[in-house]
Design a protein around this motif. Structure first.
Motif, PDB file in Angstrom:
ATOM      1  N   ALA A 186       0.814  -0.951  -0.511  1.00 39.63           N
ATOM      2  CA  ALA A 186       0.097  -0.401   0.311  1.00 39.63           C
ATOM      3  C   ALA A 186       1.050   1.108  -0.088  1.00 39.63           C
ATOM      4  CB  ALA A 186      -0.661   0.300   1.115  1.00 39.63           C
ATOM      5  N   SER A 187       1.811   1.650   1.166  1.00 36.51           N
ATOM      6  CA  SER A 187       2.804   2.161   1.241  1.00 36.51           C
ATOM      7  C   SER A 187       3.193   2.059  -0.629  1.00 36.51           C
ATOM      8  CB  SER A 187       3.517   2.167   1.538  1.00 36.51           C
ATOM      9  OG  SER A 187       3.439   2.199   3.079  1.00 36.51           O
ATOM     10  N   LEU A 188       3.934   1.643  -0.844  1.00 32.36           N
ATOM     11  CA  LEU A 188       5.013   1.595  -2.211  1.00 32.36           C
ATOM     12  C   LEU A 188       3.209   2.085  -3.487  1.00 32.36           C
ATOM     13  CD1 LEU A 188       6.492   0.740  -4.277  1.00 32.36           C
ATOM     14  CD2 LEU A 188       6.115  -1.084  -4.787  1.00 32.36           C
ATOM     15  N   ALA A 189       2.007   1.659  -4.071  1.00 31.51           N
ATOM     16  CA  ALA A 189       1.634   2.375  -4.255  1.00 31.51           C
ATOM     17  C   ALA A 189       0.690   3.631  -4.108  1.00 31.51           C
ATOM     18  CB  ALA A 189      -0.311   1.812  -4.744  1.00 31.51           C
ATOM     19  N   LEU A 241       6.646   3.764 -11.967  1.00 34.96           N
ATOM     20  CA  LEU A 241       7.080   2.039 -11.443  1.00 34.96           C
ATOM     21  C   LEU A 241       6.406   1.371 -11.217  1.00 34.96           C
ATOM     22  CD1 LEU A 241       7.104   4.021  -7.491  1.00 34.96           C
ATOM     23  CD2 LEU A 241       8.860   3.794  -8.862  1.00 34.96           C
ATOM     24  N   LEU A 242       6.912   0.352 -11.902  1.00 35.01           N
ATOM     25  CA  LEU A 242       6.404  -0.998 -12.237  1.00 35.01           C
ATOM     26  C   LEU A 242       6.086  -2.009 -11.231  1.00 35.01           C
ATOM     27  CD1 LEU A 242       7.875  -0.871 -15.242  1.00 35.01           C
ATOM     28  CD2 LEU A 242       5.063  -0.831 -14.714  1.00 35.01           C
ATOM     29  N   ALA A 243       5.643  -2.559 -10.484  1.00 37.01           N
ATOM     30  CA  ALA A 243       5.756  -2.952  -9.675  1.00 37.01           C
ATOM     31  C   ALA A 243       6.146  -5.095  -9.557  1.00 37.01           C
ATOM     32  CB  ALA A 243       4.337  -3.436  -8.535  1.00 37.01           C
ATOM     33  N   LEU A 244       7.396  -4.983  -8.826  1.00 35.04           N
ATOM     34  CA  LEU A 244       7.909  -6.465  -8.397  1.00 35.04           C
ATOM     35  C   LEU A 244       7.168  -7.595  -7.534  1.00 35.04           C
ATOM     36  CD1 LEU A 244      11.673  -5.625 -10.266  1.00 35.04           C
ATOM     37  CD2 LEU A 244       9.178  -6.759 -11.514  1.00 35.04           C
ATOM     38  N   GLY A 245       6.549  -6.783  -6.459  1.00 32.88           N
ATOM     39  CA  GLY A 245       6.368  -7.466  -5.213  1.00 32.88           C
ATOM     40  C   GLY A 245       5.631  -6.867  -4.388  1.00 32.88           C
TER      41      GLY A 245
END
Length: 445
Positions: free
Chosen positions: A4-7, A328-332
């Motif tokens: 959630a923080s990353l998003a 930003l492309l999430a990897l995990g």
């Protein structure tokens, strides 16, 4: 770091959605470049079997990822742990440190800009400086995140930086005392002649609203009618695309602000005025926008929009020239790629990449005693190793500065200091507005 923080960071910093990498996508890539992946796996096996010391998998995989991304451009990278925390910090509040925006440039820590009023700024650190040692220990060729972590620390503690500055014969040491860096993106003041000055130091959350509040405060503080406005974007390394659009929209009532164009579906987006703020502030006033070599990315979006719409006179020095968009492309759950996915263009269709924004009136920072020396070796996007090439294939000569002496700009830093001028570019902008009727500057058809 939770997902959630990353998003949240992705939405605030890049103004785009966080996109997960899918298994199906990997399968498609694997089918096309199987032989190349075979080479990569074979190299991994040989290292694991024959390297002089045992190497863990995490080190090898991280090295492979870093190698792939570093071969693309200076702004793509892999983020995890402290990198993502740093991203959160830049948006959410304050931290203890020096107050620097830095990148890794060909193995060296290069300063894009010091935050205005930060310990580094007060110690005389300049945009374009290189940090070679921390407390006497060489950091060239090391990891950027490690260098940044070492520069962070409790307020009140000190660190010794060894700085290489273009134009000086030898590196020099600067001891900087860490402080609490309050991320204050917008400041304002009222200069003589009822001229407002709004400085935007970085494009974090709510910058558009903060500039609007600053404008309202200036109108209240003025003794009578405000006669002009300076929007200071110098040494502003950028930030949120959304906030760049919002700030531009404050000054424009119609037309395009910026467009981004990428290869992937969904990466071509057009941003128009009247989408964030209705109407325009200071619509009947002359406006000067100040930029310099430290003005990058979101700063260039604003300067380019106001210049192309002939809403403001752009003054100062050629901007940095970062005309690319990172997603930003999430990897995990706790890692992501910061990947260059598009270029952005001014309303007139000009790509800022490499060339940057050219001021309508070029004004050197004569109050900087090192200006003449540093100007000969000024670093911009076009000087970074692996930078994206402008599609117009600009020649170096097209981006060179005019070397002819200008009779307006002959005073030395010492002479200006005697006159009480410690910021010549701002002084020149204010004097220009004081000499100008509201019907001529920044209001031309």
């Amino acid at each position: 770091m939770k997902f959630a923080s990353l998003a949240r960071s992705a939405a605030l910093v890049t103004a785009v959605a966080l996109i997960p990498a899918t298994t199906a996508g990997f399968a498609q890539v694997d089918g096309r470049v199987g032989p190349e992946f075979a080479k990569l796996f074979a190299t991994y096996q040989q290292i694991k079997a024959n390297y002089v010391e045992e190497v863990d998998d995490e080190k090898l995989i991280r090295g492979a990822i870093d190698g792939m991304l570093s071969s693309l451009d200076p702004h793509s990278g892999y983020l995890d742990g402290s990198d993502l925390q740093r991203l959160e910090t830049m948006i959410d509040g304050n931290y203890s440190g020096l107050g620097l925006s830095v990148i890794m440039d060909d193995g060296a820590v290069k300063i894009i800009s010091p935050f205005r009023g930060s310990p580094a700024d007060k110690a005389g650190i300049k945009a374009g400086d290189y940090i070679t040692h921390l407390d006497g220990e060489l950091i060239y060729g090391g990891d950027l995140d490690e260098a940044v972590s070492r520069m962070r620390g409790p307020a009140g503690t000190s660190i010794r930086l060894t700085v290489f500055r273009s134009g000086r014969d030898e590196p020099f040491d600067v001891t900087v005392t860490r402080g609490v860096i309050e991320l204050e993106p917008v400041t304002h003041s009222l200069a003589d002649g009822n001229i407002g000055v709004i400085a935007v130091n970085e494009f974090s959350r709510d910058v558009g609203s903060d500039v609007f509040k600053a404008w309202q405060a200036i109108r209240k503080e003025a003794t009578g009618r405000v006669s002009g406005l300076v929007l200071d974007l110098r040494s502003n390394p950028g930030g949120s695309l959304d906030e760049a659009v919002a700030l531009s929209d404050l000054f424009l009532e119609e037309g395009r602000i910026v467009s981004q164009r990428g290869r992937a579906r969904g990466e071509t987006i057009y941003y128009d005025s009247e989408s964030v703020f209705r109407g325009a502030i200071a619509s009947d006033l002359p406006v000067v926008v100040l930029i310099d070599a430290g003005s990058a990315s979101a700063s260039e979006i604003v300067a380019g929009a106001l210049q192309d719409h002939r809403r403001a006179v752009i003054m100062g020095q050629q901007s940095f020239g970062k005309g690319s968009v990172q997603t930003l492309l999430a990897l995990g759950r706790d890692s992501a790629l910061k990947l260059t996915t598009a270029r952005y263009y001014t309303p007139a269709g000009k790509s800022v990449q490499e060339g940057g924004i050219t001021p309508d009136i070029k004004v050197p920072q004569l109050s900087d005693p090192d200006y003449a020396k540093r100007a000969k070796f000024q670093m911009r996007e076009s000087d970074l190793r692996g930078h994206l090439v402008n599609e117009l294939a600009l020649e170096d000569k097209d981006m060179e500065t005019d070397k002819l002496d200008d009779p307006r700009f002959q005073l030395t830093a010492d002479e200006l200091k005697e006159q009480g001028v410690d910021d010549f570019q701002l002084h020149y902008a204010l004097e220009t507005l004081r000499r100008t009727k509201t019907t001529t500057v920044a209001r031309r058809d």
